[in-house]
Design a protein around this motif. Structure first.
Motif, PDB file in Angstrom:
ATOM      1  N   TYR A   7      -4.324   0.768   6.338  1.00  0.00           N
ATOM      2  CA  TYR A   7      -5.430  -0.180   6.192  1.00  0.00           C
ATOM      3  C   TYR A   7      -6.750   0.396   5.645  1.00  0.00           C
ATOM      4  N   SER A   8      -7.130   1.498   6.151  1.00  0.00           N
ATOM      5  CA  SER A   8      -8.402   2.170   5.638  1.00  0.00           C
ATOM      6  C   SER A   8      -8.102   2.728   4.197  1.00  0.00           C
ATOM      7  N   ALA A   9      -7.092   3.209   3.915  1.00  0.00           N
ATOM      8  CA  ALA A   9      -6.630   3.821   2.549  1.00  0.00           C
ATOM      9  C   ALA A   9      -6.796   2.354   1.574  1.00  0.00           C
ATOM     10  N   VAL A  10      -6.036   1.347   2.012  1.00  0.00           N
ATOM     11  CA  VAL A  10      -5.806   0.137   0.864  1.00  0.00           C
ATOM     12  C   VAL A  10      -7.382  -0.507   0.988  1.00  0.00           C
ATOM     13  N   ARG A  11      -8.003  -0.717   2.007  1.00  0.00           N
ATOM     14  CA  ARG A  11      -9.182  -1.345   2.021  1.00  0.00           C
ATOM     15  C   ARG A  11     -10.318  -0.383   2.103  1.00  0.00           C
ATOM     16  N   LYS A  12     -10.142   0.773   1.238  1.00  0.00           N
ATOM     17  CA  LYS A  12     -11.285   1.634   1.254  1.00  0.00           C
ATOM     18  C   LYS A  12     -12.649   1.349   1.044  1.00  0.00           C
ATOM     19  N   TYR A  13     -13.615   1.770   1.866  1.00  0.00           N
ATOM     20  CA  TYR A  13     -14.978   1.442   1.912  1.00  0.00           C
ATOM     21  C   TYR A  13     -15.203  -0.009   2.414  1.00  0.00           C
ATOM     22  N   SER A  14     -14.479  -0.536   3.114  1.00  0.00           N
ATOM     23  CA  SER A  14     -14.642  -1.863   3.623  1.00  0.00           C
ATOM     24  C   SER A  14     -15.146  -1.836   4.799  1.00  0.00           C
ATOM     25  N   VAL A  15     -15.687  -2.859   5.604  1.00  0.00           N
ATOM     26  CA  VAL A  15     -16.459  -2.632   7.097  1.00  0.00           C
ATOM     27  C   VAL A  15     -15.196  -2.224   8.035  1.00  0.00           C
ATOM     28  N   LEU A  62      -2.120   5.994  -4.176  1.00  0.00           N
ATOM     29  CA  LEU A  62      -2.453   4.779  -4.687  1.00  0.00           C
ATOM     30  C   LEU A  62      -2.746   4.711  -6.248  1.00  0.00           C
ATOM     31  N   ASP A  63      -3.298   5.627  -6.794  1.00  0.00           N
ATOM     32  CA  ASP A  63      -3.458   5.541  -8.232  1.00  0.00           C
ATOM     33  C   ASP A  63      -2.454   6.149  -8.998  1.00  0.00           C
ATOM     34  N   LYS A  64      -1.348   6.640  -8.451  1.00  0.00           N
ATOM     35  CA  LYS A  64      -0.112   7.143  -9.196  1.00  0.00           C
ATOM     36  C   LYS A  64       0.381   6.023 -10.351  1.00  0.00           C
ATOM     37  N   THR A 113       3.276   0.955 -12.033  1.00  0.00           N
ATOM     38  CA  THR A 113       4.764   0.350 -12.562  1.00  0.00           C
ATOM     39  C   THR A 113       5.287  -0.651 -11.639  1.00  0.00           C
ATOM     40  N   ALA A 114       5.531  -0.279 -10.319  1.00  0.00           N
ATOM     41  CA  ALA A 114       6.098  -1.265  -9.020  1.00  0.00           C
ATOM     42  C   ALA A 114       5.135  -2.445  -9.248  1.00  0.00           C
ATOM     43  N   ARG A 115       3.766  -2.404  -9.373  1.00  0.00           N
ATOM     44  CA  ARG A 115       3.091  -3.434  -9.350  1.00  0.00           C
ATOM     45  C   ARG A 115       3.241  -4.189 -10.601  1.00  0.00           C
ATOM     46  N   ALA A 116       3.340  -3.806 -11.651  1.00  0.00           N
ATOM     47  CA  ALA A 116       3.791  -4.372 -12.755  1.00  0.00           C
ATOM     48  C   ALA A 116       5.065  -5.163 -12.675  1.00  0.00           C
ATOM     49  N   LYS A 117       6.059  -4.530 -12.154  1.00  0.00           N
ATOM     50  CA  LYS A 117       7.323  -5.319 -12.114  1.00  0.00           C
ATOM     51  C   LYS A 117       7.220  -6.481 -11.052  1.00  0.00           C
ATOM     52  N   GLY A 118       6.148  -6.413 -10.413  1.00  0.00           N
ATOM     53  CA  GLY A 118       5.921  -7.999  -9.713  1.00  0.00           C
ATOM     54  C   GLY A 118       6.446  -7.896  -8.049  1.00  0.00           C
ATOM     55  N   LEU A 119       6.385  -6.327  -7.703  1.00  0.00           N
ATOM     56  CA  LEU A 119       6.778  -6.272  -6.143  1.00  0.00           C
ATOM     57  C   LEU A 119       5.474  -6.748  -5.369  1.00  0.00           C
ATOM     58  N   TRP A 166       5.092  -4.608   0.314  1.00  0.00           N
ATOM     59  CA  TRP A 166       6.334  -3.994   0.009  1.00  0.00           C
ATOM     60  C   TRP A 166       6.317  -2.850  -0.662  1.00  0.00           C
ATOM     61  N   LEU A 167       5.242  -2.951  -1.814  1.00  0.00           N
ATOM     62  CA  LEU A 167       5.034  -1.991  -2.649  1.00  0.00           C
ATOM     63  C   LEU A 167       4.455  -0.897  -1.913  1.00  0.00           C
ATOM     64  N   ILE A 168       3.305  -1.051  -1.062  1.00  0.00           N
ATOM     65  CA  ILE A 168       2.806   0.096  -0.311  1.00  0.00           C
ATOM     66  C   ILE A 168       3.705   1.009   0.642  1.00  0.00           C
ATOM     67  N   VAL A 169       4.523   0.072   1.313  1.00  0.00           N
ATOM     68  CA  VAL A 169       5.022   0.356   2.475  1.00  0.00           C
ATOM     69  C   VAL A 169       6.539   1.269   1.811  1.00  0.00           C
ATOM     70  N   LYS A 170       6.842   0.641   0.805  1.00  0.00           N
ATOM     71  CA  LYS A 170       8.098   1.026   0.226  1.00  0.00           C
ATOM     72  C   LYS A 170       7.987   2.754  -0.472  1.00  0.00           C
ATOM     73  N   TYR A 171       6.937   2.932  -1.262  1.00  0.00           N
ATOM     74  CA  TYR A 171       6.732   3.866  -1.849  1.00  0.00           C
ATOM     75  C   TYR A 171       5.482   4.874  -1.441  1.00  0.00           C
ATOM     76  N   PRO A 172       4.373   4.485  -1.674  1.00  0.00           N
ATOM     77  CA  PRO A 172       3.288   5.466  -1.482  1.00  0.00           C
ATOM     78  C   PRO A 172       3.198   6.016  -0.103  1.00  0.00           C
ATOM     79  N   VAL A 173       3.651   5.054   1.021  1.00  0.00           N
ATOM     80  CA  VAL A 173       3.524   5.493   2.349  1.00  0.00           C
ATOM     81  C   VAL A 173       4.506   6.235   2.774  1.00  0.00           C
ATOM     82  N   ARG A 174       5.534   6.306   2.088  1.00  0.00           N
ATOM     83  CA  ARG A 174       6.456   7.017   2.456  1.00  0.00           C
ATOM     84  C   ARG A 174       6.396   8.316   1.925  1.00  0.00           C
ATOM     85  N   VAL A 175       5.631   8.428   1.070  1.00  0.00           N
ATOM     86  CA  VAL A 175       5.472  10.109   0.475  1.00  0.00           C
ATOM     87  C   VAL A 175       4.198  10.552   1.367  1.00  0.00           C
ATOM     88  N   ALA A 176       3.083   9.578   1.924  1.00  0.00           N
ATOM     89  CA  ALA A 176       2.268  10.067   2.874  1.00  0.00           C
ATOM     90  C   ALA A 176       2.445  10.150   4.041  1.00  0.00           C
TER      91      ALA A 176
END
Lengths: 327, 640
Positions: A125-133, A221-223, A228-234, A238-248
């Motif tokens: 959450y705090s990565a995706v919503r960086k600098y949010s409350v 997240l900036d990779k 690409t995944a976002r552009a493909k309409g995921l 799912w996009l976050i869980v499937k790729y960057p989270v797995r790496v992180a």
């Protein structure tokens, strides 16, 4: 893969022997032996131990023999499953360690689950919503958890328990179950006590894992593959869980092997304060009194479990992270 | 001691001290036992008690049955806390005042003229906690099969040996047994009253013989079947317990003579509590014939951390405890929560004579340091350069009194010179004394120099667990600076501290000094006799203990004290014993080897306000393992 695992397991054997030798020598390194501490303890209550009695004990405990002889006698018996006699408790070491190791494992596992259950979603959450409350709040709470010493947190919670709720302090069981044989009721009783040490021990680890998760995920997240995944309409979730989270997740998995030793060595003070019947306090007192067979057994078991934990980490990493190769 | 002496002088008079036979007495028992009797699980109380049970007069009133008393144990090595409550139920015990030896398991004893034969009369019909008879055979089992068995004791145990010869015994009849020594042993009865002298009556023959090769030819099978056990002696100790080890409280099957016996919740390393229940065969009754103990259950929680223990205490979860709650720093917190926790203080007089005794190393390896330390006027200067009042105010929160060593003023062996000489603060005179002693050269920083040109300085370790000594040493460092003497101190782990001392590598050592209430039992500061604690002269101690073959020959005044001590140990006459010890004290006072800071401060323990028959004050000591000699079996909870 199988070949790799077998190879690793075979390598563990000489490694463990090395650890056992080093740890035995380390335990022996401070001046004096168990009898010195024993005499000191007695002298503190003004009890005089005659020279004959000391000689009797030294002979009985085999402390008059050279160090290496003592080591090989010890390790030779361990290969046959006999961990020797604890000097301090005058009981077979194996009577003393198994239940404690089991409870330690249980507590480690519960703490690990708690840490993950809290750190994982908050970190994402705090990565995706960086600098949010929400990010700031989670970070703030996390840092408090990291900055407060565990034993202090334990004392505060115990104090609140005693003063405001009149509850008894510490332990993992209610009095009626403490020495009772295992049963469903005892297990449920354990669960009802387990949350306190889990929270106390989990807070600091949670905080650091939140930070690690957040930092790692931010890197990912900036990779380009995310774009690409976002552009493909995921969908974003799912996009976050499937790729960057797995790496992180890498740091979560690669630290599995450390959880146990850090819990035993790092949480000793907490375990003492909370009167937890885990391995830490017993190992500490064994080290302090130079009760070498007891201390040695713990060191050996913890080393073995760490080695096993590292193996598990490595296997899981291979499964989770496509970048890792095991050749 | 007086008691023993009367016996020794009149020789061979059987004594029934506090016990009078109450033949027509009706006995009663705890309700929980009555239920068991009615259910046929126990014989009636008359059959369980000896023919002549010891009748105890409670100090306040006859009690009521029931309840659980809660205490706390440390994580390990705190087994003696159980002993301190359940009591070393030896042949004899101390009276509550710690002034005389009184009957216990033995109802009477006789001593022959030269204190070589001790005849004990046991209580007829007395039983172990499993209902089996306790007889002279049990005592003989200890003497013949254990004490005199070199596989069990490879070296003769000091307490039961004279001149290296082990005690022998003879069974006169089922309730009479006679101990014989190779030479006079005038202090034997006192020794027997100390907590670790319970061996003669700790091992039940009918149970323990299964682990002894004389009685069980197949004992090796048991040894082989038991993990970590290498011979029968180890197996015996594991299953039957030792006087001084946690395994004494780890086997619920082992019969005992104690008021409470351990249950399945025993003292093992995994235990977080140790629960003991009343012994249905306990052999003492109150004045109305109620079988003791009054309290049903004795429960020890295991608390490793002192702060957690303090929390338990202020939460009202401790019913009677001193150990680990008697620190001066904890007192305000405990006092503040008295009402909420439902407890009050009780007072303890420490048996120690000084809380912080400085043992200057009279046998220092460096000849110049040794010469300086051995100069009595130098020691006097060092002593009067200490402002004890300041240390007491800062470190001891004002609780204390400037004091050297030796018996407290209330004790018959009190020696004013030994206790109070050179305690006045007088740095000017100290400077004069040091100048006169030839330490008048100073270095650039104003510190005095030894004749070899090195600074007169003390590098000192103290046991880091005892932080108050570190604080006091800091103050002493500043005070000694005024007379040009340097001190650097650092806290070290206890066994390192001990190793340094035993290797004679110390400038001085700091430890509590025993001997306030128990000067004859712990004379280690007035004579070099304790290999691990007479720090002022370890090599002299070695010389003494090895009969002159090791260590270093001490000066004449120390040898004179050894002679007096030997004579003291051999004589049975208390008047003569006292005279001899007074002489030892006088020589020690004249020699002035050990410097003290403050009289051991009064201690307090916490006690549930409902708990009765607890004396308001008692001695605190290991030799008098408080509170056991005040008979906790007579404690009871007043109904709410």
């Amino acid at each position: 893969m199988l070949r790799y695992i077998v190879k690793r397991i075979i390598w563990m054997i000489p490694f463990l022997f090395g650890i056992s030798l080093v740890s035995f020598l380390l335990i022996q390194a401070p001046p004096g032996d168990y009898l010195t501490t024993y005499i000191a303890t007695l002298a503190e209550s003004n009890e005089v131990l005659s020279q004959e009695a000391i000689d009797n004990l030294r002979e009985r405990f085999g402390l008059d023999q050279p160090l290496l002889v003592q080591y090989f006698k010890w390790i030779g018996n361990i290969v046959q499953g006999d961990f020797g006699m604890s000097f301090e408790w005058r009981q077979p070491v194996s009577d003393l360690i198994w239940e404690r190791m089991a409870l330690t494992l249980l507590l480690s596992f519960a703490t690990l689950l708690f840490t993950w259950a809290v750190a994982f979603p908050i970190g994402v959450y705090s990565a995706v919503r960086k600098y949010s409350v929400g990010d700031y709040v989670a970070t703030f709470v996390g840092f408090i958890g990291l900055a407060t010493p565990n034993f202090l947190l334990a004392l505060i919670l115990m104090y609140i328990g005693v003063v405001y709720f009149g509850s008894s302090v510490g332990g993992l069981f209610s009095p009626e179950y403490q020495n009772a044989p295992w049963s469903m009721a005892k297990f449920l009783d354990l669960l009802s006590h387990l949350w306190l040490p889990v929270i106390v021990l989990g807070t600091s680890a949670t905080a650091s894992l939140i930070r690690i998760m957040r930092a790692n995920l931010l890197d990912e997240l900036d990779k380009p593959y995310v774009d690409t995944a976002r552009a493909k309409g995921l969908s974003e979730f799912w996009l976050i869980v499937k790729y960057p989270v797995r790496v992180a997740l890498n740091p979560f998995i690669s630290t599995i092997g450390w959880v146990l030793p850090s819990l035993v060595s790092g949480a000793v003070i907490t375990a003492i304060v909370l009167s937890l019947p885990t391995a830490g306090p017993l190992m500490l007192s064994a080290l302090k009194s130079q009760d070498m067979y007891l201390a040695g057994a713990f060191v050996l078991l913890l080393s073995s479990l760490t080695v096993v934990g590292m193996l598990l980490s490595d296997i899981l990493l291979v499964l989770m992270d496509p970048r890792v190769k095991y050749d | 001691m007086k008691h023993v002496g009367r016996l020794a002088r009149t020789s061979a008079v059987a004594l029934l001290c506090s016990t009078t036979a109450l033949f027509a007495m009706d006995f009663s028992e705890a309700p929980m036992l009555t239920e068991m009797v009615e259910a046929g699980q126990l014989p009636p109380v008359e059959e369980r008690l000896p023919a002549n049970p010891e009748v105890i007069t409670p100090i306040e009133s006859v009690g009521v049955y029931g309840g659980t008393i809660r205490r706390a144990l440390g994580g390990s090595n705190d087994h003696n806390s159980i002993l301190r409550f359940v009591g070393p139920q030896g042949l004899v015990r101390w009276n509550p005042e710690f002034t005389a030896v009184v009957p216990n398991v033995a109802e009477a004893w006789e001593v022959n003229e030269d204190a070589t034969e001790f005849t004990f009369t046991l209580r007829e019909g007395m039983k172990w906690s499993d209902g089996e008879p306790f007889t002279a055979d049990d005592v003989m089992f200890f003497v013949e099969d254990l004490l005199n068995n070199e596989e069990f004791y490879p070296n003769a145990p000091a307490r039961f040996a004279i001149e290296g010869e082990r005690m022998q015994a003879e069974k006169i009849d089922d309730t009479t047994v006679r101990f014989t020594f190779a030479g006079p042993y005038g202090t034997f009865m006192n020794e027997l009253a100390t907590p670790l002298a319970q061996e003669p009556v700790i091992w039940a023959k009918h149970y323990c013989q299964q682990f002894h090769p004389t009685y069980n030819p197949n004992v090796q099978d048991l040894v082989d079947a038991t993990e970590a056990v290498e011979d029968w002696a180890a197996l015996f100790r594991l299953r039957c317990g030792e006087v001084e080890a946690p395994n004494r409280w780890s086997n619920p099957d082992r019969p005992t003579l104690d008021p409470w016996v351990v249950t399945e919740q025993a003292y093992t390393a995994g235990a977080t509590q140790v629960v003991m229940e009343r012994n249905p065969y306990f052999w003492q009754v109150d004045t109305e014939g109620n079988q003791l103990p009054y309290i049903d259950v004795f429960n020890n929680i295991v608390s490793q951390d002192n702060q957690a223990l303090l929390l338990e205490a202020i939460a009202g979860n401790i019913d009677l405890q001193r150990r680990r709650l008697d620190g001066l720093a904890d007192r305000p917190v405990i006092a503040e929560n008295r009402d909420a926790g439902g407890y009050e203080f009780y007072n303890l007089t420490p048996s120690a004579s000084n809380d912080m005794a400085i043992h200057l190393n009279m046998t220092h390896k460096d000849p110049d340091m040794r010469a300086a330390i051995n100069d009595r006027s130098v020691r006097e200067a060092l002593s009067i350069a200490i402002d004890r009042e300041e240390i007491i105010d800062i470190v001891y929160q004002g609780v204390g009194e400037p004091w050297q060593i030796g018996a407290v003023p209330e004790h018959p062996l009190y020696n004013e010179q030994l206790g109070r000489q050179h305690t006045e603060y007088d740095p000017d005179r100290a400077n004069e004394l040091l100048d006169a002693a030839g330490l008048d050269q100073r270095d650039g920083e104003g510190f005095r120099l030894l004749p070899n040109g090195e600074r007169f300085a003390f590098n000192v370790n103290y046991s880091a667990e005892t932080t108050r000594w570190g604080d006091a040493l800091e103050i002493i460092r500043e005070q000694w600076q005024e007379i040009g003497v340097d001190v650097t101190s650092s806290g070290v782990e206890r066994s390192i501290y001990y190793s340094r001392g035993e290797a004679n590598e110390h400038d001085f050592m700091v430890w509590t000094a025993p001997g306030g209430l128990d000067p004859t039992l712990s004379p280690r500061n007035v004579m070099a006799v304790h290999p691990q604690a007479s720090w002022f002269a370890i090599p002299w101690t070695r010389w003494y203990l090895s009969g002159g073959t090791e260590g270093e020959e001490p000066p004449a005044s120390m040898q004179r004290r050894y002679e007096l001590f030997e004579e003291y140990k051999a004589t049975g006459d208390p008047a003569r014993q006292q005279e001899l010890f007074a002489q030892i004290h006088q020589i020690a006072a004249d020699e002035f080897e050990v410097i003290g800071i403050t009289k051991a401060p009064q201690m307090t323990g916490v006690k549930n306000t409902r708990l009765r028959n607890v004396p308001g004050a008692m001695p605190a000591s290991w030799m008098y393992p408080d509170p056991a000699p005040t008979l906790p079996q007579t404690y009871f909870f007043a109904p709410e």
